[in-house]
Design an enzyme around this catalytic site. Structure first.
Site, PDB file in Angstrom:
ATOM      1  N   SER A 105       0.846  -1.187   0.000  1.00  0.00           N
ATOM      2  CA  SER A 105       0.000   0.000   0.000  1.00  0.00           C
ATOM      3  C   SER A 105       0.885   1.242   0.000  1.00  0.00           C
ATOM      4  O   SER A 105       1.937   1.252   0.648  1.00  0.00           O
ATOM      5  CB  SER A 105      -0.901   0.026   1.237  1.00  0.00           C
ATOM      6  OG  SER A 105      -1.560   1.283   1.363  1.00  0.00           O
ATOM      7  N   TYR A 124      -2.182   0.418   9.990  1.00  0.00           N
ATOM      8  CA  TYR A 124      -2.146  -0.258   8.689  1.00  0.00           C
ATOM      9  C   TYR A 124      -0.868   0.093   7.931  1.00  0.00           C
ATOM     10  O   TYR A 124      -0.174  -0.794   7.410  1.00  0.00           O
ATOM     11  CB  TYR A 124      -3.375   0.156   7.894  1.00  0.00           C
ATOM     12  CG  TYR A 124      -3.471  -0.440   6.518  1.00  0.00           C
ATOM     13  CD1 TYR A 124      -3.774  -1.784   6.343  1.00  0.00           C
ATOM     14  CD2 TYR A 124      -3.289   0.334   5.382  1.00  0.00           C
ATOM     15  CE1 TYR A 124      -3.881  -2.339   5.076  1.00  0.00           C
ATOM     16  CE2 TYR A 124      -3.390  -0.208   4.112  1.00  0.00           C
ATOM     17  CZ  TYR A 124      -3.695  -1.548   3.961  1.00  0.00           C
ATOM     18  OH  TYR A 124      -3.792  -2.079   2.701  1.00  0.00           O
TER      19      TYR A 124
END
Length: 405
Positions: free
Chosen positions: A219, A232
């Protein structure tokens, strides 16, 4: 000023012939990228004629043409043959769509799901060929990982294991790092880092034997400090560094490692607004009173509203990510990094080349723009916002109009 003589017609004919030969070898597709590249090369040619001597101009044009063609050419692909691939997180989103595509291409697909009776698992069982095998896997449970490793070794003895796609990911809270429970950081690391680490290490003997591929879905939040994605993003940064380490260490074995850094796409988890609402309520219910007093409920409601607003910009078509994973598995020379999605080039340019203040403002405008916590709002006892906060035009006072009640 005397100009250098430009090459004769014969010289230009030779250059054009070589360029045409390169075009034919490159297997280019006619489209806007190719037309744009040709237009830029024509403009560069015009500038070179006026600014550079012929040898330098030819060198510049040749280098620019080679770079453009290498970027636009379709990469050479390896045959699918009897290759087997294990993909995690196939209940939905990128994993499910990748499993369907690879199965249609002739791969033997081992698709892991959290639940064998989930809607995604039922869909795969219905629409895919008998080659696809569904395996139950929770990456936080060592027993599940051991069972998947044993099954994979037993069922790839004839074909070998060509690829591992670490797609399964986890995120359960969108909030400032101080507001996020430590347990959230641990759960993200368990799935996104330790689970991927244990599974990858367990399959390395098979991948080394086949000189295969490791593809991991990361990501951009692991490359840059997205607001409210501390847990995250930290786990994705850790797994990206791990894969870079594997890439160096496995090079002598012929194993190639790629990381996919997708933009914002409308996967099932992104579209599930009710799930995010429940998580917000759970965060509020378990927040220590001291933090709730300092930040205020309106602050958290504001973050939640900003997050949902950013999701409306997500892309519905998941094929760019699926295509990137497929290329990483089959390209003769796969990239180390893939960036499928709109606007990622601009985001990374801003992140790496512009001042820190502009980087922060861009991420706030693109994703989540904070408001002042309750304790720092005017009129509150001891409210003394920092100088940076006072000068930040993206930092609003109080909740945004979109979520005001």
């Amino acid at each position: 000023m005397e100009r250098w003589p430009w090459p004769s017609g014969g010289a230009w004919l030779l250059v054009a012939a070589r360029a045409l030969l390169q075009l034919l070898r490159s297997d280019l597709r006619l489209g806007r990228p190719l037309l744009a590249a040709l237009a830029l090369l024509a403009a560069l040619d015009w500038l070179c004629q006026r600014l550079l001597p012929p040898p330098a101009a030819l060198a510049v044009l040749a280098a620019a043409g080679w770079i453009a063609l290498s970027r636009l050419a379709r990469p050479q692909r390896l045959p699918v043959a009897t290759r087997a691939v294990l993909i995690t997180g196939c209940d939905s989103g990128f994993g499910k769509e990748t499993a369907k595509k690879l199965d249609s291409m002739g791969f033997t697909v081992l698709a892991t799901v959290l639940e064998l009776n989930s809607p995604g698992a039922i869909e795969l069982r219905t629409c895919c060929s008998p080659r696809l095998r569904l395996l139950q896997l929770d990456l936080t449970k060592p027993g599940d990982i051991s069972r998947v490793l044993e099954f994979t070794k037993a069922h790839t003895t004839s074909t070998g294991l060509w690829g591992l796609v670490n797609n399964a990911g986890h995120n359960e809270v969108v909030a400032d790092a101080e507001l996020s429970p430590v347990a959230t950081f641990r759960s993200c690391m368990e799935v996104n880092f330790f689970g991927a680490l244990e599974l990858t290490k367990g399959l390395l003997p098979l991948l080394r034997s086949s000189r295969g591929r490791i593809v991991t879905v990361g990501s951009p939040a692991g490359d840059m400090p997205y607001p409210c994605l501390g847990a995250y993003g930290t786990s994705k940064a850790a797994v990206a560094l791990l894969m870079d380490t594997f890439s160096c260490e496995l090079l002598p074995w012929g194993v190639k490692v790629s990381i996919i850094q997708p933009g914002c796409f409308k996967t099932e988890s992104v579209r599930n607004v009710g799930q995010w609402e429940k998580r917000k309520q759970l965060l509020l219910a378990n927040l220590p009173q001291e933090l709730l007093q300092a930040y205020g409920k309106d602050y958290i409601e504001h973050l939640h509203g900003q997050f949902l607003r950013s999701l409306r910009l997500a892309m519905s078509d998941l094929s760019p990510v699926v295509d990137a994973i497929t290329d990483a598995l089959l390209a003769a020379r796969p990239r180390r990094r893939y960036y499928p999605g709109q606007g990622l080039g601009l985001m990374y340019f801003i992140h790496y080349y512009l001042p820190e203040g502009l980087r922060r403002r861009f991420l706030q405008a693109f994703f989540i723009s904070h408001c002042l916590p309750r304790a720092l709002q005017p009129g509150q006892p001891g409210a003394t916002p920092s100088q940076d906060a006072a000068q930040d035009p993206n930092l609003s006072v109080g909740p945004s109009p979109a979520v005001a009640r």
